[in-house]
Design an enzyme around this catalytic site. Sequence first.
Site, PDB file in Angstrom:
ATOM      1  N   LYS A   1      60.364 122.722 -43.584  1.00 51.50           N
ATOM      2  CA  LYS A   1      60.888 123.582 -42.510  1.00 51.50           C
ATOM      3  C   LYS A   1      60.833 125.057 -42.871  1.00 51.50           C
ATOM      4  O   LYS A   1      60.780 125.915 -41.995  1.00 51.50           O
ATOM      5  CB  LYS A   1      62.324 123.181 -42.175  1.00 51.50           C
ATOM      6  CG  LYS A   1      62.383 121.848 -41.458  1.00 51.50           C
ATOM      7  CD  LYS A   1      63.777 121.519 -41.017  1.00 51.50           C
ATOM      8  CE  LYS A   1      63.780 120.141 -40.390  1.00 51.50           C
ATOM      9  NZ  LYS A   1      65.064 119.740 -39.871  1.00 51.50           N
TER      10      LYS A   1
ATOM     11  N   TYR B   1      70.455 110.287 -40.022  1.00 50.22           N
ATOM     12  CA  TYR B   1      70.415 109.265 -38.959  1.00 50.22           C
ATOM     13  C   TYR B   1      70.004 107.884 -39.449  1.00 50.22           C
ATOM     14  O   TYR B   1      70.033 106.930 -38.683  1.00 50.22           O
ATOM     15  CB  TYR B   1      69.566 109.715 -37.770  1.00 50.22           C
ATOM     16  CG  TYR B   1      68.138 110.059 -38.110  1.00 50.22           C
ATOM     17  CD1 TYR B   1      67.163 109.082 -38.176  1.00 50.22           C
ATOM     18  CD2 TYR B   1      67.773 111.378 -38.337  1.00 50.22           C
ATOM     19  CE1 TYR B   1      65.854 109.419 -38.472  1.00 50.22           C
ATOM     20  CE2 TYR B   1      66.473 111.713 -38.639  1.00 50.22           C
ATOM     21  CZ  TYR B   1      65.517 110.722 -38.710  1.00 50.22           C
ATOM     22  OH  TYR B   1      64.220 111.049 -39.013  1.00 50.22           O
TER      23      TYR B   1
ATOM     24  N   ASN C   1      61.435 123.734 -37.005  1.00 41.77           N
ATOM     25  CA  ASN C   1      61.208 122.283 -36.935  1.00 41.77           C
ATOM     26  C   ASN C   1      60.202 121.895 -35.852  1.00 41.77           C
ATOM     27  O   ASN C   1      59.943 120.717 -35.643  1.00 41.77           O
ATOM     28  CB  ASN C   1      62.529 121.533 -36.722  1.00 41.77           C
ATOM     29  CG  ASN C   1      63.002 121.591 -35.286  1.00 41.77           C
ATOM     30  OD1 ASN C   1      62.748 122.570 -34.590  1.00 41.77           O
ATOM     31  ND2 ASN C   1      63.661 120.547 -34.829  1.00 41.77           N
TER      32      ASN C   1
ATOM     33  N   ALA D   1      73.514 123.485 -48.414  1.00 40.09           N
ATOM     34  CA  ALA D   1      73.058 124.850 -48.105  1.00 40.09           C
ATOM     35  C   ALA D   1      71.533 124.887 -48.046  1.00 40.09           C
ATOM     36  O   ALA D   1      70.897 125.825 -48.513  1.00 40.09           O
ATOM     37  CB  ALA D   1      73.590 125.815 -49.169  1.00 40.09           C
ATOM     38  N   GLY D   2      70.948 123.855 -47.469  1.00 38.20           N
ATOM     39  CA  GLY D   2      69.487 123.786 -47.348  1.00 38.20           C
ATOM     40  C   GLY D   2      69.028 124.190 -45.960  1.00 38.20           C
ATOM     41  O   GLY D   2      69.744 124.884 -45.221  1.00 38.20           O
TER      42      GLY D   2
ATOM     43  N   THR E   1      59.600 118.282 -40.643  1.00 35.00           N
ATOM     44  CA  THR E   1      60.831 117.824 -41.280  1.00 35.00           C
ATOM     45  C   THR E   1      60.781 118.081 -42.778  1.00 35.00           C
ATOM     46  O   THR E   1      59.847 118.728 -43.279  1.00 35.00           O
ATOM     47  CB  THR E   1      61.125 116.351 -40.899  1.00 35.00           C
ATOM     48  OG1 THR E   1      62.434 116.019 -41.379  1.00 35.00           O
ATOM     49  CG2 THR E   1      60.127 115.373 -41.486  1.00 35.00           C
TER      50      THR E   1
ATOM     51  N   ASP F   1      66.594 122.275 -33.728  1.00 39.76           N
ATOM     52  CA  ASP F   1      67.744 121.666 -34.417  1.00 39.76           C
ATOM     53  C   ASP F   1      69.057 122.327 -33.984  1.00 39.76           C
ATOM     54  O   ASP F   1      70.104 121.680 -33.941  1.00 39.76           O
ATOM     55  CB  ASP F   1      67.601 121.830 -35.942  1.00 39.76           C
ATOM     56  CG  ASP F   1      66.630 120.816 -36.534  1.00 39.76           C
ATOM     57  OD1 ASP F   1      66.440 119.744 -35.931  1.00 39.76           O
ATOM     58  OD2 ASP F   1      66.067 121.104 -37.604  1.00 39.76           O
TER      59      ASP F   1
HETATM   60  P1  NAP Z   1      66.948 120.570 -48.097  1.00 39.22           P
HETATM   61  O1  NAP Z   1      66.588 121.915 -47.556  1.00 39.22           O
HETATM   62  O2  NAP Z   1      66.144 119.978 -49.169  1.00 39.22           O
HETATM   63  O3  NAP Z   1      68.495 120.709 -48.595  1.00 39.22           O
HETATM   64  C1  NAP Z   1      69.112 119.725 -49.262  1.00 39.22           C
HETATM   65  C2  NAP Z   1      70.621 120.046 -49.487  1.00 39.22           C
HETATM   66  O4  NAP Z   1      71.182 118.847 -50.014  1.00 39.22           O
HETATM   67  C3  NAP Z   1      70.909 121.151 -50.509  1.00 39.22           C
HETATM   68  O5  NAP Z   1      72.082 121.826 -50.147  1.00 39.22           O
HETATM   69  C4  NAP Z   1      71.127 120.349 -51.797  1.00 39.22           C
HETATM   70  O6  NAP Z   1      71.985 120.975 -52.736  1.00 39.22           O
HETATM   71  C5  NAP Z   1      71.831 119.130 -51.261  1.00 39.22           C
HETATM   72  N1  NAP Z   1      71.701 117.995 -52.136  1.00 39.22           N
HETATM   73  C6  NAP Z   1      70.562 117.298 -52.391  1.00 39.22           C
HETATM   74  N2  NAP Z   1      70.841 116.304 -53.275  1.00 39.22           N
HETATM   75  C7  NAP Z   1      72.174 116.393 -53.559  1.00 39.22           C
HETATM   76  C8  NAP Z   1      73.046 115.630 -54.389  1.00 39.22           C
HETATM   77  N3  NAP Z   1      72.601 114.584 -55.086  1.00 39.22           N
HETATM   78  N4  NAP Z   1      74.355 115.967 -54.424  1.00 39.22           N
HETATM   79  C9  NAP Z   1      74.813 117.017 -53.703  1.00 39.22           C
HETATM   80  N5  NAP Z   1      74.029 117.778 -52.904  1.00 39.22           N
HETATM   81  C10 NAP Z   1      72.723 117.466 -52.843  1.00 39.22           C
HETATM   82  O7  NAP Z   1      66.977 119.484 -46.938  1.00 39.22           O
HETATM   83  P2  NAP Z   1      67.328 119.725 -45.409  1.00 39.22           P
HETATM   84  O8  NAP Z   1      66.116 120.114 -44.637  1.00 39.22           O
HETATM   85  O9  NAP Z   1      68.491 120.641 -45.346  1.00 39.22           O
HETATM   86  O10 NAP Z   1      67.711 118.251 -44.886  1.00 39.22           O
HETATM   87  C11 NAP Z   1      68.890 117.596 -45.325  1.00 39.22           C
HETATM   88  C12 NAP Z   1      69.166 116.335 -44.501  1.00 39.22           C
HETATM   89  O11 NAP Z   1      69.337 116.623 -43.128  1.00 39.22           O
HETATM   90  C13 NAP Z   1      68.057 115.285 -44.546  1.00 39.22           C
HETATM   91  O12 NAP Z   1      68.677 114.037 -44.818  1.00 39.22           O
HETATM   92  C14 NAP Z   1      67.470 115.279 -43.144  1.00 39.22           C
HETATM   93  O13 NAP Z   1      66.963 114.002 -42.771  1.00 39.22           O
HETATM   94  C15 NAP Z   1      68.679 115.626 -42.327  1.00 39.22           C
HETATM   95  N6  NAP Z   1      68.321 116.223 -41.021  1.00 39.22           N
HETATM   96  C16 NAP Z   1      68.670 115.555 -39.882  1.00 39.22           C
HETATM   97  C17 NAP Z   1      68.355 116.096 -38.627  1.00 39.22           C
HETATM   98  C18 NAP Z   1      68.716 115.363 -37.356  1.00 39.22           C
HETATM   99  O14 NAP Z   1      68.153 115.663 -36.305  1.00 39.22           O
HETATM  100  N7  NAP Z   1      69.652 114.435 -37.373  1.00 39.22           N
HETATM  101  C19 NAP Z   1      67.708 117.336 -38.532  1.00 39.22           C
HETATM  102  C20 NAP Z   1      67.387 118.006 -39.725  1.00 39.22           C
HETATM  103  C21 NAP Z   1      67.695 117.425 -40.958  1.00 39.22           C
HETATM  104  P3  NAP Z   1      71.410 121.912 -53.904  1.00 39.22           P
HETATM  105  O15 NAP Z   1      71.288 123.287 -53.325  1.00 39.22           O
HETATM  106  O16 NAP Z   1      72.425 121.814 -54.974  1.00 39.22           O
HETATM  107  O17 NAP Z   1      70.078 121.354 -54.329  1.00 39.22           O
END
Ligand code: NAP
Length: 480
Positions: free
Chosen positions: A286, A434, A307, A347-348, A282, A322
């Site tokens: 990833k 979640y 993942n 866009a992460g 996680t 995922d």
């Molecule tokens: P990540 O790769 O670090 O990406 C984070 C994203 O969030 C980027 O687009 C970032 O924008 C944006 N962001 C962060 N802080 C922000 C803020 N203050 N304002 C606006 N945008 C912001 O993380 P990730 O792996 O994609 O995970 C993101 C979320 O998905 C987590 O909460 C995770 O728990 C959840 N998730 C859930 C599941 C599930 O099974 N339900 C599965 C996977 C992930 P910038 O590009 O501008 O930094």
Amino acid sequence: MVCLTLTGNTLEENTETIRKYREYIDLLEVRLDFLRRELLSNMGRIRDLLPLPAIATFRRENDGGQYTGSEEYRIKKLTEAVEAGFAYVDIEYDLDAPALVQLAEEKKCRIIRSFHSFSGIPDNLEDIIIKTASLGNSIPKAAVYPRTSAEALKLLRIIKHMDDIKEKIILGMGDFGFFTRILYRKLGSLLTFCSGESNGGAPGHITPRELRYTFNIDRITSSAAVYGIIGNPVMHSLSPQLHNKGYRKYDLDTVYVPFPVTSVSSFLEFARELDIRGFSVTVPYKQTILPFLVKRDHRTAEAGACNTVLVTGEGLEGWNTDVDGFLEPLRRRLSLSSIRKTAVIGAGGAAAAVVEALKEIDTEIHVFNRTLSKAALFAEKFGVFYHSLDSYRKIAECDLIVQTTSVGMSPDVSKTPVPGYLFSEHQVAYDIIYTPSETVFLKEARNSGCRTINGMEMLVAQGKRQFELFTGMPYPETGA
Ligand code: NAP
């Protein structure tokens, strides 16, 4: 043995804690340093109220306890505890108390000689354990505090070197040492400690009920197969509940443990040492894990995020569950052909999996991100449209809005990445966070009459697919 540490100030408090957890425990530890001083005048009464064998511990403040008085008084009370029939007495590894030691010998009370370090893993830890084990009637106990993946690895290696010492207790405190509490049998420790409340007796203690139901502590043996989840933070993850529930249902000698990670390469060495068979990945690893994979499924290759890792004879195999996990709740709720346009917020790594999934349905994908340059790179890679996060007019044109950032996630639950955006009731809002189960983003959508989907459904769906990859069996329909 599962040992419940009692940290009540009164005997009534301790009795109530025992009553609550009696069925889950084998042993008690009475922390005399927590009890009101006047109660220590009658050690026989303290002992008589206990329904199980017990350890008497009177921990000094500089060893993580509460006691700040004289050593003379402390040794006197420990001596009385031995007299009163405690099965074990815990003293410090270097305490010089020959009369107490002799009495313990006579009364057949085992001595646990403990060593504590709250700042990492001391270089001389092995020497301390070996020296302590060589003292008569002694069970060496070391409780140390790893703070990084490298220190967790160092602790694991020390534990493995100590394999010849049959009776010992070597535990890691805090999140990085948590694995030692769950895998105590596999790592050759005599017992694991827990408390009536999380962290009650020491950092990393969980409750006996959590040990039993989240981690199947009563079922896993020294040969248990180990799986887990890596991330940072990761201790809040609900995946251990899901996976371990499935193992329990199938009665497997298998356990799933959260591993906080500061360095993926250190963790991979750790995984080899512990013979970890597979793990979930996680935030934020990833993408970091990708260069370590010898094989990737097409989902991982396309999303550029992994993942799920399986440890095979050839090396690490990467999977991405995922993508399927995201689509499953949508399929259950609506006809996918009705989603003409979709907004993806973020866009992460998670957005990548979401976009990969959305490409399987015929929808026009628009990505909205705080950092526009990242959105542009993302859009180029995945062939989607991109916009700045405040392009609300564009978001309003979409049928489905998927929130993939970490904004609004516990503990910072008061935020939404689109403050002031007005949802319209025809839109479907899907937040992949979640915890909490309803984010501000989803609450605002629901208040506007939208259909909403929370991240729990995705988590469960992707976790069930992982379970299949790990065990080769379908996730059981009803958990134990
Ligand atoms: P990540 O790769 O670090 O990406 C984070 C994203 O969030 C980027 O687009 C970032 O924008 C944006 N962001 C962060 N802080 C922000 C803020 N203050 N304002 C606006 N945008 C912001 O993380 P990730 O792996 O994609 O995970 C993101 C979320 O998905 C987590 O909460 C995770 O728990 C959840 N998730 C859930 C599941 C599930 O099974 N339900 C599965 C996977 C992930 P910038 O590009 O501008 O930094």
